[in-house]
Design a protein around this motif. Structure first.
Motif, PDB file in Angstrom:
ATOM      1  N   CYS A  18      -6.371  -2.233  10.737  1.00 19.51           N
ATOM      2  CA  CYS A  18      -6.328  -2.585  12.157  1.00 19.51           C
ATOM      3  C   CYS A  18      -7.708  -2.682  12.804  1.00 19.51           C
ATOM      4  O   CYS A  18      -7.827  -3.174  13.929  1.00 19.51           O
ATOM      5  CB  CYS A  18      -5.470  -1.574  12.925  1.00 19.51           C
ATOM      6  SG  CYS A  18      -5.969   0.152  12.692  1.00 19.51           S
ATOM      7  N   THR A 202      -1.007  -3.533  21.054  1.00 22.67           N
ATOM      8  CA  THR A 202      -0.516  -2.893  19.825  1.00 22.67           C
ATOM      9  C   THR A 202      -1.674  -2.515  18.908  1.00 22.67           C
ATOM     10  O   THR A 202      -1.725  -1.409  18.347  1.00 22.67           O
ATOM     11  CB  THR A 202       0.454  -3.828  19.085  1.00 22.67           C
ATOM     12  OG1 THR A 202       1.583  -4.095  19.919  1.00 22.67           O
ATOM     13  CG2 THR A 202       0.931  -3.214  17.778  1.00 22.67           C
ATOM     14  N   ASN A 206      -3.042   1.170  17.540  1.00 21.78           N
ATOM     15  CA  ASN A 206      -3.173   1.502  16.118  1.00 21.78           C
ATOM     16  C   ASN A 206      -4.572   2.009  15.779  1.00 21.78           C
ATOM     17  O   ASN A 206      -4.725   2.959  15.001  1.00 21.78           O
ATOM     18  CB  ASN A 206      -2.813   0.286  15.262  1.00 21.78           C
ATOM     19  CG  ASN A 206      -1.327   0.009  15.239  1.00 21.78           C
ATOM     20  OD1 ASN A 206      -0.518   0.912  15.440  1.00 21.78           O
ATOM     21  ND2 ASN A 206      -0.957  -1.241  15.003  1.00 21.78           N
ATOM     22  N   GLY A 209      -4.867   5.457  17.171  1.00 20.59           N
ATOM     23  CA  GLY A 209      -4.063   6.359  16.366  1.00 20.59           C
ATOM     24  C   GLY A 209      -4.721   6.697  15.047  1.00 20.59           C
ATOM     25  O   GLY A 209      -4.694   7.854  14.592  1.00 20.59           O
ATOM     26  N   GLY A 220       0.875  11.489   8.640  1.00 24.35           N
ATOM     27  CA  GLY A 220       1.973  10.685   9.153  1.00 24.35           C
ATOM     28  C   GLY A 220       1.485   9.692  10.190  1.00 24.35           C
ATOM     29  O   GLY A 220       1.834   8.503  10.152  1.00 24.35           O
ATOM     30  N   LEU A 221       0.652  10.167  11.123  1.00 21.39           N
ATOM     31  CA  LEU A 221       0.072   9.282  12.138  1.00 21.39           C
ATOM     32  C   LEU A 221      -0.835   8.253  11.495  1.00 21.39           C
ATOM     33  O   LEU A 221      -0.842   7.080  11.896  1.00 21.39           O
ATOM     34  CB  LEU A 221      -0.708  10.111  13.163  1.00 21.39           C
ATOM     35  CG  LEU A 221      -1.460   9.328  14.253  1.00 21.39           C
ATOM     36  CD1 LEU A 221      -0.510   8.465  15.075  1.00 21.39           C
ATOM     37  CD2 LEU A 221      -2.237  10.291  15.162  1.00 21.39           C
ATOM     38  N   GLY A 223      -0.556   6.913   8.546  1.00 24.60           N
ATOM     39  CA  GLY A 223       0.278   5.869   7.959  1.00 24.60           C
ATOM     40  C   GLY A 223       0.884   4.945   9.003  1.00 24.60           C
ATOM     41  O   GLY A 223       0.925   3.725   8.818  1.00 24.60           O
ATOM     42  N   ARG A 224       1.331   5.514  10.128  1.00 28.15           N
ATOM     43  CA  ARG A 224       1.926   4.694  11.186  1.00 28.15           C
ATOM     44  C   ARG A 224       0.897   3.814  11.875  1.00 28.15           C
ATOM     45  O   ARG A 224       1.247   2.799  12.485  1.00 28.15           O
ATOM     46  CB  ARG A 224       2.621   5.589  12.222  1.00 28.15           C
ATOM     47  CG  ARG A 224       3.800   6.386  11.677  1.00 28.15           C
ATOM     48  CD  ARG A 224       4.641   6.987  12.794  1.00 28.15           C
ATOM     49  NE  ARG A 224       3.890   7.848  13.697  1.00 28.15           N
ATOM     50  CZ  ARG A 224       3.628   9.134  13.489  1.00 28.15           C
ATOM     51  NH1 ARG A 224       4.033   9.716  12.352  1.00 28.15           N
ATOM     52  NH2 ARG A 224       2.959   9.853  14.381  1.00 28.15           N
ATOM     53  N   SER A 225      -0.377   4.204  11.797  1.00 27.32           N
ATOM     54  CA  SER A 225      -1.440   3.458  12.482  1.00 27.32           C
ATOM     55  C   SER A 225      -2.045   2.352  11.626  1.00 27.32           C
ATOM     56  O   SER A 225      -2.701   1.447  12.155  1.00 27.32           O
ATOM     57  CB  SER A 225      -2.548   4.428  12.923  1.00 27.32           C
ATOM     58  OG  SER A 225      -2.036   5.420  13.790  1.00 27.32           O
ATOM     59  N   LYS A 227      -1.569  -0.499  10.581  1.00 25.38           N
ATOM     60  CA  LYS A 227      -0.812  -1.737  10.769  1.00 25.38           C
ATOM     61  C   LYS A 227      -1.680  -2.720  11.532  1.00 25.38           C
ATOM     62  O   LYS A 227      -2.385  -2.347  12.472  1.00 25.38           O
ATOM     63  CB  LYS A 227       0.497  -1.472  11.517  1.00 25.38           C
ATOM     64  CG  LYS A 227       1.497  -0.620  10.735  1.00 25.38           C
ATOM     65  CD  LYS A 227       2.767  -0.382  11.526  1.00 25.38           C
ATOM     66  CE  LYS A 227       3.837   0.304  10.680  1.00 25.38           C
ATOM     67  NZ  LYS A 227       3.396   1.610  10.171  1.00 25.38           N
ATOM     68  N   GLY A 256      -0.715   3.589   3.520  1.00 25.02           N
ATOM     69  CA  GLY A 256      -0.972   2.296   4.139  1.00 25.02           C
ATOM     70  C   GLY A 256      -1.509   1.329   3.112  1.00 25.02           C
ATOM     71  O   GLY A 256      -2.008   1.739   2.052  1.00 25.02           O
TER      72      GLY A 256
END
Length: 309
Positions: A18, A202, A206, A209, A220-221, A223-225, A227, A256
């Motif tokens: 990102c 968005t 990311n 994050g 966890g954060l 991996g979610r970031s 993107k 990721g």
């Protein structure tokens, strides 16, 4: 002044999904090795280059490593200094792994060490960026900064240049370089010049994050970031089997998955070295079944940057 020095400079992953043009991190493998010797005749000369298949120029004004060093010596007003460079490329060129950055950083670090370290790493950074501009037309720091400092780096701004070192959690990076041609200039040209505000929001979320996750060790954060809604959807079209590789990695332990630099190398991050090795082996076999050769590398994050060897 020392007689000679041999250094290693690491490959890097730029953008980090990102963080287009502002985020990067260094890896332990692959990288470049460089031997630099002092000479009685003033000037910078390239004695040899190995591992480049004859693609890199020996003209010191046109080669990234020597041009960066020439600029450094000019800045230091050391036209009395003579340096001879032998470069060994131990990483593929045009791979998205910061090949030109590693060479420039190796040369600058070696020259600075031979001269008694008159400049800090931060002061060396603009010279490395000059070398990057010579190589690919853009003097971005998301490759050269992590190659020089090690670890994760954030380019907070270019004018003025401000680089922030970020924390490095325990991670394993799996790199896969498919033998396809994706020139950096071509990869940049297909990127949209304008983006929708909702996509920008968005992406900002990311990036924030991801930085927060590095500071808090929140995997966890993280991996979610990891993107990208702006660049990856377009650039991934140039990389064969990208969607399959990403899906497979994410289903098998990856935090990721994304494109390293402008590609075609792809990378994924893991808690487990076993998961990383399994994914690399499986994806390399998948590409081979499709008639595509590839190189694979597995490494922890490099936290030191260039080192004397």
């Amino acid at each position: 002044m020392k007689e000679s020095i041999k250094v290693f400079a690491p490959a890097t992953v730029a953008n980090v999904v990102c963080g287009f043009d502002i985020l990067g991190f260094a890896v332990n493998e692959p990288g470049d090795e460089l031997l630099m010797k002092s000479a009685t005749k003033p000037g910078v000369r390239i004695i040899s280059i190995e591992g480049d298949e004859g693609k890199l120029p020996l003209d010191p004004q046109k080669n990234t490593v020597s041009a960066s060093v020439i600029s450094l010596l000019r800045h230091l007003r050391r036209d009395d200094v003579g340096l001879e460079i032998s470069l060994t490329k131990k990483m593929p060129m045009g791979s998205g792994l910061g090949s030109s950055s590693a060479s420039a950083v190796a040369g600058l670090f070696a020259a600075n060490e031979l001269l008694g370290s008159p400049l800090s790493k931060m002061e060396l950074l603009p010279f490395a960026m000059e070398g990057e501009a010579l190589a690919c037309g853009h003097g971005h720091a998301d490759n050269v900064a992590p190659a020089l400092f090690g670890g994760f780096t954030l380019i907070k701004s270019y004018e003025p240049l401000e680089v922030i070192a970020l924390p490095v959690p325990k991670l394993f990076c799996a790199l896969l370089y498919p033998h396809v041609d994706v020139p950096t200039r071509d990869a940049r040209q297909i990127i949209r010049s304008k983006v929708l505000l909702k996509d920008a929001v968005t992406q900002w979320g990311n990036i924030a994050g991801l930085v927060s996750a590095l500071y808090t060790n929140d995997y966890g954060l993280l991996g979610r970031s990891l993107k990208d809604v702006i660049v990856e959807p377009i650039r991934s079209i140039l990389i064969p089997e990208f969607d399959y590789m990403k899906a497979y990695a994410m289903e098998n332990g990856a935090l990721g998955f994304g494109i390293s630099g402008s590609g075609p190398t792809v990378f994924s991050l893991y808690h487990s070295v076993d998961d990383a090795q399994k994914v690399l082996t499986s994806l390399q076999k998948h590409l081979a079944d499709k008639g595509i050769k590839s190189n694979i590398y597995l490494s922890e994050i490099n936290e030191t940057g260039p080192t004397v060897i």
